[in-house]
Design a protein around this motif. Structure first.
Motif, short mmCIF file in Angstrom:
data_model
loop_
_atom_site.label_atom_id
_atom_site.label_comp_id
_atom_site.label_asym_id
_atom_site.label_seq_id
_atom_site.Cartn_x
_atom_site.Cartn_y
_atom_site.Cartn_z
N ILE A 160 -5.32 -3.71 -15.06
CA ILE A 160 -5.51 -2.33 -15.54
C ILE A 160 -6.84 -1.77 -15.06
CG2 ILE A 160 -5.81 -0.93 -17.62
CD1 ILE A 160 -3.87 -2.79 -19.05
N LEU A 161 -7.89 -2.60 -15.11
CA LEU A 161 -9.20 -2.17 -14.63
C LEU A 161 -9.14 -1.82 -13.14
CD1 LEU A 161 -12.25 -1.79 -15.03
CD2 LEU A 161 -12.51 -4.24 -14.56
N TRP A 162 -8.41 -2.63 -12.38
CA TRP A 162 -8.27 -2.37 -10.94
C TRP A 162 -7.56 -1.05 -10.69
CZ3 TRP A 162 -11.07 -5.34 -7.90
CH2 TRP A 162 -10.89 -5.28 -6.52
N ARG A 163 -6.56 -0.76 -11.50
CA ARG A 163 -5.85 0.51 -11.36
C ARG A 163 -6.78 1.69 -11.69
NH1 ARG A 163 -0.59 2.38 -11.31
NH2 ARG A 163 -0.26 4.41 -12.29
N GLN A 164 -7.64 1.50 -12.68
CA GLN A 164 -8.57 2.57 -13.02
C GLN A 164 -9.62 2.78 -11.94
OE1 GLN A 164 -8.22 4.61 -15.61
NE2 GLN A 164 -6.36 3.50 -16.18
N ILE A 165 -10.04 1.71 -11.29
CA ILE A 165 -11.06 1.83 -10.24
C ILE A 165 -10.52 2.58 -9.03
CG2 ILE A 165 -12.44 0.50 -8.58
CD1 ILE A 165 -12.81 -1.60 -10.74
N PHE A 166 -9.29 2.27 -8.63
CA PHE A 166 -8.72 2.87 -7.42
C PHE A 166 -7.71 3.97 -7.72
CE2 PHE A 166 -10.17 -1.33 -6.11
CZ PHE A 166 -10.83 -1.05 -4.93
N GLY A 167 -7.62 4.39 -9.00
CA GLY A 167 -6.70 5.44 -9.38
C GLY A 167 -7.18 6.83 -9.01
N PRO A 168 -6.47 7.88 -9.42
CA PRO A 168 -6.83 9.25 -9.05
C PRO A 168 -8.23 9.65 -9.51
CG PRO A 168 -4.60 9.15 -9.93
CD PRO A 168 -5.20 7.81 -10.16
N ASP A 169 -8.62 9.24 -10.71
CA ASP A 169 -9.95 9.56 -11.24
C ASP A 169 -10.81 8.30 -11.33
OD1 ASP A 169 -9.21 12.23 -11.56
OD2 ASP A 169 -8.30 11.79 -13.51
N GLY A 170 -10.57 7.35 -10.44
CA GLY A 170 -11.25 6.08 -10.51
C GLY A 170 -12.66 6.11 -9.96
N LEU A 171 -13.32 4.98 -10.11
CA LEU A 171 -14.71 4.85 -9.68
C LEU A 171 -14.86 5.03 -8.17
CD1 LEU A 171 -17.64 4.14 -10.46
CD2 LEU A 171 -17.03 1.73 -10.15
N VAL A 172 -13.92 4.50 -7.40
CA VAL A 172 -14.03 4.59 -5.94
C VAL A 172 -13.91 6.05 -5.48
CG1 VAL A 172 -12.91 3.95 -3.77
CG2 VAL A 172 -13.18 2.26 -5.59
N ILE A 173 -12.96 6.78 -6.06
CA ILE A 173 -12.77 8.18 -5.66
C ILE A 173 -14.01 9.00 -6.00
CG2 ILE A 173 -11.29 10.18 -5.91
CD1 ILE A 173 -9.95 7.76 -4.61
N LYS A 174 -14.58 8.78 -7.18
CA LYS A 174 -15.76 9.53 -7.58
C LYS A 174 -16.98 9.17 -6.73
CE LYS A 174 -14.32 10.21 -12.38
NZ LYS A 174 -14.63 9.96 -13.81
N ALA A 175 -17.12 7.89 -6.41
CA ALA A 175 -18.27 7.47 -5.60
C ALA A 175 -18.19 8.06 -4.20
CB ALA A 175 -18.33 5.95 -5.54
N TRP A 206 -5.90 5.52 -4.09
CA TRP A 206 -5.48 4.41 -3.25
C TRP A 206 -4.19 3.76 -3.76
CZ3 TRP A 206 -10.14 1.21 -1.04
CH2 TRP A 206 -11.02 2.09 -0.39
N VAL A 207 -3.99 3.74 -5.07
CA VAL A 207 -2.80 3.09 -5.62
C VAL A 207 -1.60 4.03 -5.63
CG1 VAL A 207 -4.15 1.55 -7.07
CG2 VAL A 207 -3.42 3.75 -7.98
N SER A 208 -1.80 5.29 -5.29
CA SER A 208 -0.71 6.26 -5.28
C SER A 208 -0.21 6.60 -3.89
CB SER A 208 -1.14 7.56 -5.98
OG SER A 208 -1.54 7.30 -7.30
N SER A 209 -0.81 6.00 -2.87
CA SER A 209 -0.40 6.27 -1.49
C SER A 209 0.31 5.04 -0.93
CB SER A 209 -1.63 6.60 -0.63
OG SER A 209 -1.26 6.69 0.74
N PRO A 210 1.45 5.24 -0.26
CA PRO A 210 2.15 4.09 0.32
C PRO A 210 1.37 3.42 1.45
CG PRO A 210 3.16 6.16 1.02
CD PRO A 210 2.17 6.51 -0.05
N ASN A 211 0.37 4.11 2.01
CA ASN A 211 -0.42 3.52 3.09
C ASN A 211 -1.50 2.57 2.60
OD1 ASN A 211 1.02 5.08 5.02
ND2 ASN A 211 -0.34 6.83 4.66
N THR A 212 -1.93 2.73 1.37
CA THR A 212 -3.04 1.92 0.86
C THR A 212 -2.71 1.13 -0.40
OG1 THR A 212 -3.84 3.86 -0.38
CG2 THR A 212 -4.76 3.48 1.82
N ALA A 213 -1.57 1.37 -1.03
CA ALA A 213 -1.27 0.71 -2.30
C ALA A 213 -1.20 -0.81 -2.14
CB ALA A 213 0.06 1.24 -2.86
N LEU A 214 -0.51 -1.27 -1.12
CA LEU A 214 -0.40 -2.71 -0.91
C LEU A 214 -1.75 -3.31 -0.56
CD1 LEU A 214 1.29 -5.25 -0.70
CD2 LEU A 214 1.83 -4.65 1.67
N TRP A 215 -2.55 -2.59 0.24
CA TRP A 215 -3.86 -3.12 0.61
C TRP A 215 -4.80 -3.17 -0.59
CZ3 TRP A 215 -4.46 -5.60 4.96
CH2 TRP A 215 -3.57 -5.35 6.00
#
Length: 322
Positions: free
Chosen positions: A147-162, A173-182
């Motif tokens: 769940i934490l990983w989903r929040q980090i790479f989600g639409p309002d996650g830490l990675v997007i904000k940074a 990243w988790v909502s795109s078919p190009n990056t979800a698996l990665w």
């Protein structure tokens, strides 16, 4: 006469002392110890037979049936296995899982070896660093970390904000078919603690005289790594490879939580185990799901057998190297 009677009485006493014992007490000491050991192991054997062997044989039977948990199973033979070949979602889950295994396992082992070599240089507080690095492996398979990983790479996650702070605007990243698996592969690599500890223990077993002799001969750090470190670590690399490969084939929690349980965007994170779970407990196709489970078992066995057969060409032991 008195002497002969005394001899006779002593013989009678010896005969009474060595009278044959019956039943359990006639056995030798080793035999009694073996029987006692098996009696102590009997509960474990019963547990294996009842709680492991029974369900395994039952699942093998159910894989040849049509079963939905609500009605008695109906025998349909090889129909479930034949349906797997024509199931596009199943074939897609196989491709996704193989991609995950082929990328996550080598990257995790390489990253674990790199950090193990860095920690092997005599850093202060080594025990603290090892404990910190091992924490992701202890928590990485849990629901909370997924769940934490989903929040980090989600639409309002830490990675997007940074990234937005430095002018880089990107999508989830988790909502795109190009990056979800990665994203899931990155999560697997992040759980490097267990193989790192094993590599670190192996590095400490390499005699320092090898490196001293290589330095005397003019060998640099890169040459020492390829000629000394890597060959002597191949048994541990092989051990970690087997464990991580089996674990990667069975990965389930990250795909269930991070992808929302539906395989992610365009089924980009539809792992084999996730599709098995959907078929068995979502659509109640339990017979079909058990057939998938047995195919997975056979595939893991084949990959493991190939790894063992090819290990003779690249795994080296110190006694074999003289």
């Amino acid at each position: 006469m008195a002497r002969s009677s005394s001899h006779l009485s002593q013989a009678v006493l010896r005969t009474e002392g060595t009278a044959p014992r019956r039943g359990f007490f006639r056995l030798r000491d080793k035999q009694r110890e073996a029987i006692a050991g098996y009696l102590f192991l009997l509960p474990w054997f019963m547990g294996i037979i009842i709680f492991t062997g029974g369900p395994v044989l039952t699942s093998l039977y159910l894989s040849f049936t049509k079963y939905n948990l609500l009605s008695p199973p109906q025998w349909i033979g090889w129909a479930n296995y034949q349906l797997l070949i024509h199931d596009e979602h199943y074939l897609h889950s196989v491709r996704v899982t193989l991609t995950y295994v082929l990328f996550s396992v080598p990257l995790k082992l390489a990253f674990a070896l790199l950090l193990a070599m860095a920690l092997n240089r005599g850093l202060r507080g080594l025990a603290i660093y090892r404990a910190i690095f091992y924490v992701p492996s202890l928590l990485g398979g849990s629901v909370a970390i997924a769940i934490l990983w989903r929040q980090i790479f989600g639409p309002d996650g830490l990675v997007i904000k940074a990234l937005s702070l430095i002018g880089i605007h990107t999508y989830s990243w988790v909502s795109s078919p190009n990056t979800a698996l990665w994203t899931l592969i990155l999560l697997a690599v992040w759980q490097f603690g267990s193989p790192m500890i094993i590599f670190l223990a192996g590095l400490k077993q390499i005699p320092p005289e090898y490196y001293e002799a290589a330095s005397t001969d003019g060998a640099g750090s890169w040459t020492q790594f390829w000629k000394i470190t890597l060959p002597l670590l191949t048994p541990l690399i092989f051990f970690n490879l087997i464990l991580q490969m089996i674990g990667a084939f069975q990965a389930f929690t990250p795909a269930l939580i991070v992808s929302g349980g539906d395989g992610g965007p365009v089924d980009s994170t539809l792992f084999y185990t996730l599709y098995l779970f959907i078929q068995g407990f979502g659509d109640l196709h339990m017979g079909y799901a058990t057939a998938m489970a047995w195919v997975l078992l056979v595939v893991i066995a084949i990959f493991t057998a190939v790894a063992f057969l090819t290990s003779r060409f690249w795994v080296f032991y110190q006694d074999e190297r003289g």
